[in-house]
Design an enzyme around this catalytic site. Structure first.
Site, PDB file in Angstrom:
ATOM      1  N   LYS A   1      -3.620   1.744  15.002  1.00 41.55           N
ATOM      2  CA  LYS A   1      -3.569   2.651  13.861  1.00 41.55           C
ATOM      3  C   LYS A   1      -4.264   3.962  14.183  1.00 41.55           C
ATOM      4  CE  LYS A   1      -7.619   0.306  11.908  1.00 41.55           C
ATOM      5  NZ  LYS A   1      -8.092  -0.553  10.822  1.00 41.55           N
TER       6      LYS A   1
ATOM      7  N   CYS B   1     -15.017  -3.446   0.118  1.00 48.06           N
ATOM      8  CA  CYS B   1     -13.638  -3.754   0.508  1.00 48.06           C
ATOM      9  C   CYS B   1     -13.131  -4.942  -0.314  1.00 48.06           C
ATOM     10  CB  CYS B   1     -13.563  -4.057   1.998  1.00 48.06           C
ATOM     11  SG  CYS B   1     -14.383  -5.584   2.491  1.00 48.06           S
TER      12      CYS B   1
ATOM     13  N   CYS C   1     -16.169  -8.240   6.556  1.00 47.91           N
ATOM     14  CA  CYS C   1     -16.038  -8.500   7.990  1.00 47.91           C
ATOM     15  C   CYS C   1     -16.418  -7.222   8.726  1.00 47.91           C
ATOM     16  CB  CYS C   1     -14.606  -8.945   8.324  1.00 47.91           C
ATOM     17  SG  CYS C   1     -13.418  -7.582   8.407  1.00 47.91           S
TER      18      CYS C   1
ATOM     19  N   ARG D   1       0.857  -1.194   0.000  1.00 46.20           N
ATOM     20  CA  ARG D   1       0.000   0.000   0.000  1.00 46.20           C
ATOM     21  C   ARG D   1       0.886   1.235   0.000  1.00 46.20           C
ATOM     22  NH1 ARG D   1      -3.487  -0.198   4.964  1.00 46.20           N
ATOM     23  NH2 ARG D   1      -4.618  -1.761   3.765  1.00 46.20           N
TER      24      ARG D   1
ATOM     25  N   ARG E   1      -1.524   6.944   9.585  1.00 49.30           N
ATOM     26  CA  ARG E   1      -1.445   6.368   8.244  1.00 49.30           C
ATOM     27  C   ARG E   1      -1.708   7.428   7.173  1.00 49.30           C
ATOM     28  NH1 ARG E   1      -4.264   0.367   8.680  1.00 49.30           N
ATOM     29  NH2 ARG E   1      -2.961  -0.457  10.369  1.00 49.30           N
TER      30      ARG E   1
ATOM     31  N   LYS F   1      -5.895   7.528  12.086  1.00 49.45           N
ATOM     32  CA  LYS F   1      -6.287   8.032  10.774  1.00 49.45           C
ATOM     33  C   LYS F   1      -6.704   9.497  10.871  1.00 49.45           C
ATOM     34  CE  LYS F   1      -7.825   3.494   9.144  1.00 49.45           C
ATOM     35  NZ  LYS F   1      -8.940   2.689   8.594  1.00 49.45           N
TER      36      LYS F   1
ATOM     37  N   CYS G   1      -7.730 -11.141   1.765  1.00 46.65           N
ATOM     38  CA  CYS G   1      -7.751 -10.567   3.111  1.00 46.65           C
ATOM     39  C   CYS G   1      -7.925 -11.671   4.152  1.00 46.65           C
ATOM     40  CB  CYS G   1      -8.867  -9.542   3.250  1.00 46.65           C
ATOM     41  SG  CYS G   1      -8.959  -8.827   4.906  1.00 46.65           S
TER      42      CYS G   1
ATOM     43  N   CYS H   1     -13.261  -1.473   6.782  1.00 45.54           N
ATOM     44  CA  CYS H   1     -12.454  -0.748   5.806  1.00 45.54           C
ATOM     45  C   CYS H   1     -13.304   0.019   4.797  1.00 45.54           C
ATOM     46  CB  CYS H   1     -11.517  -1.712   5.073  1.00 45.54           C
ATOM     47  SG  CYS H   1     -10.251  -2.429   6.130  1.00 45.54           S
TER      48      CYS H   1
END
Length: 567
Positions: A206, A427, A472, A74, A143, A208, A433, A476
């Site tokens: 993480k 996603c 899931c 990524r 990120r 954001k 994944c 995302c």
């Protein structure tokens, strides 16, 4: 918490010498296509995930073979800005090392899938040679910083992009591990370098950031740990309203995890923005949960300690008080398609890309098409948080040439697409994944025609409806902000969630739990019928569901909303 053992990853980070670990040794091991579990955790900070092809996992197990390991890469592309030269380099990388072309993510960047281990370093070097990087695109750090997609519409919009870049640059880790491992840089033999913002163990989870420019909430600002709403008055950028604690991830069956919208806490002028952002990040560094990772995001830190406490701590840390929130208004969430003109006379073309996947597949030549555009385009490309593409900064005399290529390669489908398709996100999910419980990207082209048939039956084919598909509950694709959302539970089974608004300021709720496609379609058929019959002028689908009491109305909007599922 002092006597409680840290989460395993916290110890891995502490022992890693600032993200070095034994990644380099693992890359050079020819016996396996994988690297160790601990190094895989560290690899995320470098912008890559180890995955395997789950479609063939069982067959390989039967043959006593290890899984078909590969890696996802990524990029870190603040605001999703890409030059034509970079596009051509990224396209070449995809054709040389990857599977399934280029993929635009919901964080306004590219992912490359299917890179085998021996190609990982050359691919990383190719990205570096294109004047880009992958560092901190993943991992327990700040990120990719996202922003509204078309900053060139005005000079003030361009300023927002400049602040996006400044925030991204300020929070890049200082470790030289990336240069040592991927770029053959000189190795540090003594004590590792300082990480003045992150420290030796980086963040608990993480982080954001996102910036938006009203009236369009195209980056889902309230889904960000730190959301910034640009306030432009009298043609000048005054500063940003600050929202903290947004986050989409949750866990099925664990009510202590939940999606949360960011809480507005004040306004900050541009010259104080970096200080406020660093204050929020370092507070999360110091007080975030490092024992239970499922409770380690900023949203839980705020909810466990209190919003007033967090704001007071922030103002003490930065040495000044936030100003009162400035008025703002959103009228849409999503992207604009077709041509739009900036104040400088340049043009920008918004294109719809199915699930962000640009590849030559099933007779389509989307990857080739954009490559041909990149060969002649003199402006830049902009990726969107809704997995779409803007061909930006086109001179009036060049529009006809761009239009011809767009039509030649079938990139103009947005003209005929339904309202729900133009506002859909999915996603990646299966087969790569590791968290996916159900299909998402591969299910979208199966599901959408069936939804369109129902909408067409009720005269709603052009109605804009936010649809989010997720394999899931980790979020995302920001499913908890969909007017309609499917969140995977198992192959072919999903939670049907309904009732978010169209501007990203209200979460949805579970309407039906763990159901398959026939019940999904029959349920939506009935609700579409009621919407067609009883909606008010310009009323959006999510708002109709709340007003008509088809679902319970959330009691508040910009705080955590956790409601019992409707049965």
């Amino acid at each position: 918490m002092s006597n409680t053992p840290l989460a395993h990853l916290e110890q891995v980070k502490a022992d890693s010498r600032h993200l070095r670990g034994t990644i380099e040794e693992g890359l050079n091991d020819p016996v396996t296509g994988a690297i160790s579990d601990d190094d895989n955790k560290l690899l995320k900070f470098h912008g890559s995930y180890q995955q395997d092809d789950r479609d063939i996992r069982d067959e390989r197990r039967k043959q006593k073979l290890e899984p078909a390991y590969s890696f996802m890469i990524r990029a870190r592309l603040p605001g999703g800005v890409i030059s034509p030269a970079q596009w051509l380099a990224f396209d070449e990388l995809a054709r040389s090392y990857c599977s399934r072309g280029l993929r635009i993510t919901t964080r306004q960047t590219f992912q490359w899938h299917g890179v085998i281990k021996r190609n990982l370093k050359p691919a990383m070097q190719a990205i570096h040679n294109a004047m880009a990087t992958t560092i901190a695109a993943c991992g327990d750090v700040n990120r990719q910083v996202v922003s509204s997609v078309n900053p060139q519409l005005s000079s003030q919009h361009q300023l927002v992009q400049e602040w996006t870049q400044k925030l991204s640059d300020h929070f890049i880790p200082r470790t030289r591990a990336y240069h040592e491992i991927w770029l053959d840089g000189e190795k540090i033999t003594g004590e590792p370098e300082e990480e003045p913002i992150y420290g030796d163990t980086y963040l608990p989870r993480k982080f954001k950031m996102g910036l938006v420019i009203p009236p369009t909430n195209d980056a889902d600002v309230f889904a960000q740990d730190l959301g910034l709403i640009a306030i432009i008055e009298n043609g000048r950028l005054q500063g940003f309203n600050v929202a903290i604690g947004g986050g989409m991830g949750a866990t099925h069956g664990d009510d202590s995890t939940y999606a949360r919208l960011g809480s507005l806490i004040g306004f900050v002028p541009p010259e104080q923005l970096i200080a406020v952002a660093e204050g929020v990040v370092t507070l999360q560094r110091d007080y975030g949960n490092r024992v239970e990772r499922q409770h380690a995001r900023l949203k839980y830190t705020i909810d466990h300690r209190g919003l007033d406490w967090f704001k007071a701590q922030l103002e003490e840390r930065i040495g000044f008080a936030l100003q009162p929130i400035r008025p703002y208004h959103f009228d849409q969430n999503g992207d604009r398609y077709g041509w739009s003109k900036g104040e400088d006379g340049q043009w920008h073309l918004g294109l719809y890309i199915d699930s962000g996947r640009l590849w030559d597949h099933d007779g389509g030549l989307l990857q080739t098409g954009v490559r041909e555009i990149a060969k002649v385009h003199k402006g830049e490309f902009r990726l969107t948080c809704n997995q779409n593409l803007v061909i930006a900064n086109v001179a009036p005399k060049d529009r006809a040439r761009i239009d011809k290529l767009v039509a030649q390669y079938g990139l103009d489908g947005y003209v005929q697409h339904s309202g729900i398709r133009r506002h859909s996100i999915a996603c990646v999910a299966l087969p790569t994944c590791g968290l996916a419980m159900a299909e998402s990207e591969r299910y979208a082209p199966v599901l959408l025609p069936k939804l369109e048939a129902l909408l067409d039956k009720h005269g709603l084919i052009d109605a804009p409806i936010l649809l989010r598909l997720s394999g899931c509950p980790n979020g995302c694709s920001r499913p908890y902000l969909g007017e309609i959302a499917l969140v995977g539970r198992a192959l072919g089974r999903y939670d049907l969630r309904l009732g978010a608004d169209f501007i990203g300021e209200r979460l949805n709720i579970v309407y039906r739990e763990n159901i398959a496609e026939p019940e999904i379609l029959s349920t939506l058929d009935a609700l579409f019928g009621a919407y067609a019959k009883d909606r008010e002028t310009d009323e959006k689908f999510g708002d109709f569901l709340v007003r008509s009491k088809a679902i319970p109305a959330p009691s508040q909007r910009l705080i955590p909303i956790v409601l019992d599922a409707v049965t």
